[in-house]
Design an enzyme around this catalytic site. Structure first.
Site, PDB file in Angstrom:
ATOM      1  N   GLU A 184      24.538  37.243  49.927  1.00 28.50           N
ATOM      2  CA  GLU A 184      24.151  37.062  48.522  1.00 28.50           C
ATOM      3  C   GLU A 184      22.847  36.282  48.385  1.00 28.50           C
ATOM      4  OE1 GLU A 184      27.119  36.699  49.818  1.00 28.50           O
ATOM      5  OE2 GLU A 184      28.309  38.207  48.766  1.00 28.50           O
ATOM      6  N   HIS A 214      38.911  35.862  43.494  1.00 24.32           N
ATOM      7  CA  HIS A 214      38.487  37.130  42.890  1.00 24.32           C
ATOM      8  C   HIS A 214      38.776  37.136  41.394  1.00 24.32           C
ATOM      9  CE1 HIS A 214      38.560  38.421  47.100  1.00 24.32           C
ATOM     10  NE2 HIS A 214      37.858  39.477  46.750  1.00 24.32           N
ATOM     11  N   GLN A 232      29.527  41.483  44.217  1.00 28.01           N
ATOM     12  CA  GLN A 232      30.716  42.337  44.312  1.00 28.01           C
ATOM     13  C   GLN A 232      31.823  41.764  43.413  1.00 28.01           C
ATOM     14  OE1 GLN A 232      32.353  43.329  48.354  1.00 28.01           O
ATOM     15  NE2 GLN A 232      31.416  45.262  47.704  1.00 28.01           N
ATOM     16  N   PHE A 233      31.957  40.459  43.456  1.00 22.69           N
ATOM     17  CA  PHE A 233      32.792  39.712  42.513  1.00 22.69           C
ATOM     18  C   PHE A 233      31.997  38.468  42.121  1.00 22.69           C
ATOM     19  CE2 PHE A 233      35.807  42.363  44.637  1.00 22.69           C
ATOM     20  CZ  PHE A 233      36.791  42.635  43.702  1.00 22.69           C
ATOM     21  N   ALA A 234      32.132  38.063  40.876  1.00 26.82           N
ATOM     22  CA  ALA A 234      31.360  36.903  40.392  1.00 26.82           C
ATOM     23  C   ALA A 234      31.609  35.678  41.282  1.00 26.82           C
ATOM     24  CB  ALA A 234      31.742  36.584  38.955  1.00 26.82           C
ATOM     25  N   ASP A 235      32.807  35.617  41.848  1.00 33.30           N
ATOM     26  CA  ASP A 235      33.163  34.467  42.703  1.00 33.30           C
ATOM     27  C   ASP A 235      32.174  34.298  43.863  1.00 33.30           C
ATOM     28  OD1 ASP A 235      36.448  34.249  41.933  1.00 33.30           O
ATOM     29  OD2 ASP A 235      35.477  36.190  41.693  1.00 33.30           O
ATOM     30  N   PHE A 236      31.648  35.415  44.363  1.00 37.19           N
ATOM     31  CA  PHE A 236      30.813  35.338  45.568  1.00 37.19           C
ATOM     32  C   PHE A 236      29.406  34.825  45.279  1.00 37.19           C
ATOM     33  CE2 PHE A 236      33.688  38.999  47.007  1.00 37.19           C
ATOM     34  CZ  PHE A 236      34.658  38.097  47.415  1.00 37.19           C
TER      35      PHE A 236
END
Ligand SMILES: Cc1ncc(C[n+]2csc(CCOP(=O)(O)OP(=O)(O)O)c2C)c(N)n1
Length: 669
Positions: A408, A475, A430-434
């Site tokens: 990222e 996630h 891919q997911f906001a968490d990442f």
């Protein structure tokens, strides 16, 4: 390469090859100038006239040799010991001096110090303090060059200490996978602050890592200006016809302290003595005297010329008044001015889901902006994990719809580099968490560049977020408050397909960095009639979904739908329901107008409470509408825990049920 003891004053076995005298003199003068500037700076530092100084004395051959090889319009991304890059690009010295004194004629209007600035005029992209992101930014610039097919090369610097940063590994890997024409220049000067190389890495040469990245690499004697120049010249020429990244390790030494105040106590004196014999300037000077290219008289003439230039420019900088604080100017420079252009929707509409609206908005933006590049994990043939970019590769090709390695940070920095080079970028998390793995470039590079040196970051980061899908702590987060806190970012959070499509189009039009939140639980559950053509909606405008006199409900994202559900179940509640749509800029006008009408407010959000949107909105209401309030402002958010996985735990964590209770309480206050 050492010469035998016979000529101790010339350590290097110089080979001028076919270089003419003018070139040799250009390189000599190129090194002399930063050396003389530094010597002057050290005096001024002692007199307290400059604040901090990172010395590049003894390392000049690297900056000067590389800059001499590149064309003036090829980007260079220097670090803190690369004064020679700036002087070789002929930046007027008084501007550099003003920059170091925090004055208006510098490059950052006094907002950042030392070499922390860039200038498009001179094709230099200076560092941020954080070691690491520069390599990824260079990737982006190089990707831009490659897409423009302009055969240009870009060079980026780091010290050997900086190579331990994860960003550097990510960027090298990306550059190799994408075959980007970047010269990755590692100046191995023996120490990273006080840390010697053997405590920094455990391989013999940093260049040896090239093989691991699948990248050509070379070791270069960094104090030998002719070796730097001639080898770089060959490499750059071959990169122009065969674009590819090259990792270069320059062996050199840091002759002074990390910065002047910190000294060199921890450096064995024999090392300083040994490397003193390899001084790039004095050795080359002796060589040129030997060759008859230079004479003592010429040396003195050059020195006098440069010293006069330095003194004259210092006078200009010193006579410049200190910068004055002007709140309006400070605030106005955080974002690049953007004039919103309304592009009206057409008549044709179709009933689509949130996910389709985002996909359509993105696709139509790709059609509209041929300089727009999409990057993300699995976004190409696979279409992204949520299938938003399905079919994009077929329509726009793999150059513009780019699968990325799992990194990222480097990709967000690449977005910054693309923007510097005239492109727009959309980066899909891919997911906001990442986004945590790309936090540094967002907070420190994208957000601060316009304020610091007038360089916007035309990057949209798409953030599939939110709970309600039983995906657990990594996630499901809705992490907008991490970004609303940071000046320089815009944050958009639509709850409906129509808004999502129009706001995404505007986010991409807007030259500022935008975090665009897309709630996963709404992706496939919310449908709406949405215009089929391209249209825009303004950022910073809330929408009033329902109108009533009794209470104001403020929400965004999934919370809007929880509120709507409650109001449908209890139609007797007469409420204004505000969907914020954009969190930064925030539509305070819409909020205050409604609060002044109803006198009661409840703010509902999915995020947990402390340090969140609801907290700030509540504070704003108290400060601006206190006299109109008939009850305390209520905030409703999730439990102060990470988000649990099991469905019943997640339901307990989320504030949906709690909202109904607190709403009724507040109504009867
Ligand atoms: C992410 C980050 N961590 C720590 C620092 C503090 N810091 C600034 S320069 C430096 C040493 C850098 O060493 P190296 O990369 O070898 O470059 P040199 O200073 O030797 O030229 C450190 C630790 C920083 N600027 N950024």
């Amino acid at each position: 390469m050492m010469k035998p003891d016979t000529s101790p004053q010339i350590f290097f076995d110089y080979n001028r090859k076919d270089l003419d005298d003018d070139t040799l003199l250009k390189l000599y003068r190129g090194m002399l100038k930063p050396r003389l500037i530094e010597e002057k700076m050290l005096i001024l530092l002692r007199q307290g006239k400059v604040s901090k100084w990172f010395s590049g004395i003894g390392q000049e051959a690297i900056s000067v040799g590389i800059t001499a090889v590149l064309e003036k319009d090829e980007y260079i991304l220097p670090m803190h010991r690369n004064l020679g890059v700036f002087t070789m690009r002929d930046i007027p010295l008084h501007r550099l001096f003003s920059q170091w004194q925090g004055k208006a004629n510098g490059f950052t209007k006094g907002r950042d110090r030392s070499f922390h600035f860039g200038t498009q005029e001179f094709h230099i992209v200076g560092m941020i303090s954080h070691l690491g992101p520069q390599f990824g930014v260079a990737d982006g610039i190089a990707l831009g060059n490659k897409l423009k097919e302009n055969n240009k090369v870009c060079a980026v610097f780091t010290g050997e200490g900086g190579t331990s940063e994860g960003d550097i590994h990510e960027a090298l890997n990306v550059a190799s996978v994408w075959q980007l024409p970047v010269l990755f220049c590692v100046e191995n000067n023996g120490y990273g602050l006080s840390t010697p190389t053997n405590e920094q890495y455990n391989c013999e040469n940093i260049a040896d890592r090239g093989i691991g990245y699948g990248m050509e690499s070379h070791i270069i004697e960094g104090n030998n200006i002719l070796e730097v120049y001639t080898r770089l010249k060959d490499l750059v020429e071959s990169m122009r016809t065969n674009p590819r990244p090259i990792l270069l390790e320059f062996k050199t030494f840091r002759m002074r302290g990390h910065e002047e105040a910190s000294g060199t106590k921890y450096v064995p004196t024999n090392l300083i003595d040994e490397w003193g014999l390899r001084d790039p300037l004095t050795n080359f000077e002796n060589y040129l005297l030997d060759e008859g290219v230079l004479s003592e008289v010429k040396i003195e003439t050059f020195k006098t010329e440069f010293k006069n230039e330095i003194d004259k420019n210092l006078d200009i900088a010193f006579s410049e008044p200190a910068i004055e604080f002007n709140k309006t100017i400070e605030l106005n420079d955080v974002y690049k001015p953007f004039e919103y252009q309304e592009i009206a929707e057409k008549q044709n509409k179709e009933n689509i889901r949130l996910i389709d609206a985002i996909s359509q908005g993105l696709k139509q933006s790709m059609e509209r902006h041929d300089n727009l590049i999409i990057m993300g994990q699995d976004v190409a043939e696979y279409g992204g994990v949520f299938k938003i970019t399905e079919g994009f590769v077929e329509q726009f090709g793999k150059e513009r719809v780019r699968n990325t390695p799992i990194c990222e940070s480097a990709i967000i920095s690449t977005g910054m580099g693309l923007s510097i080079n005239g492109f727009k970028a959309v980066v899909e998390m891919q997911f906001a968490d990442f986004v945590t793995s790309g936090f540094n470039p967002i907070i420190n590079y994208l957000a601060k560049s316009h304020y610091r040196w007038n360089e916007n970051a035309d990057v949209v980061v798409r953030m599939p977020c939110g709970a309600g899908v039983g995906a657990g702590p990594f996630h499901s987060q809705t992490n907008e408050a991490w970004f609303t806190h940071t000046p320089g970012l815009k944050v958009v959070y639509p709850a409906f397909p129509y808004d999502a499509k129009g706001l995404l189009a505007t986010s991409i039009e807007d030259p500022n960095p935008v975090l665009f939140f897309e709630h996963k639980a709404l992706y496939r559950s919310i449908r709406q009639d949405v215009p089929t053509d391209y249209f825009t909606l303004p950022l910073g405008k809330a929408s009033l979904l329902k109108q009533g006199e009794a209470i104001t409900i403020i929400s965004y994202g999934a919370g809007v739908h929880w509120a709507l559900e409650t109001l449908e179940q209890q139609p007797e509640i007469k409420a204004d329901l505000i969907d914020l749509r954009t969190l930064m800029p925030l539509d305070t006008e819409a909020i205050y107008k409604s609060v002044k009408k109803t006198g009661k407010v409840i703010i509902l959000q999915e995020d947990s409470m402390f340090g969140s949107m609801a907290s700030d909105i509540s504070a704003l209401i108290m400060e601006n509408c206190f006299e109109y309030l008939d009850a305390p402002v209520k905030r409703v958010g999730s439990l102060e825990t990470p988000i649990p996985f099991a469905a019943n735990l997640e339901a307990g964590y989320l504030p949906k049920e709690k909202f109904k209770e607190i709403l009724l309480d507040l109504l009867s206050y």
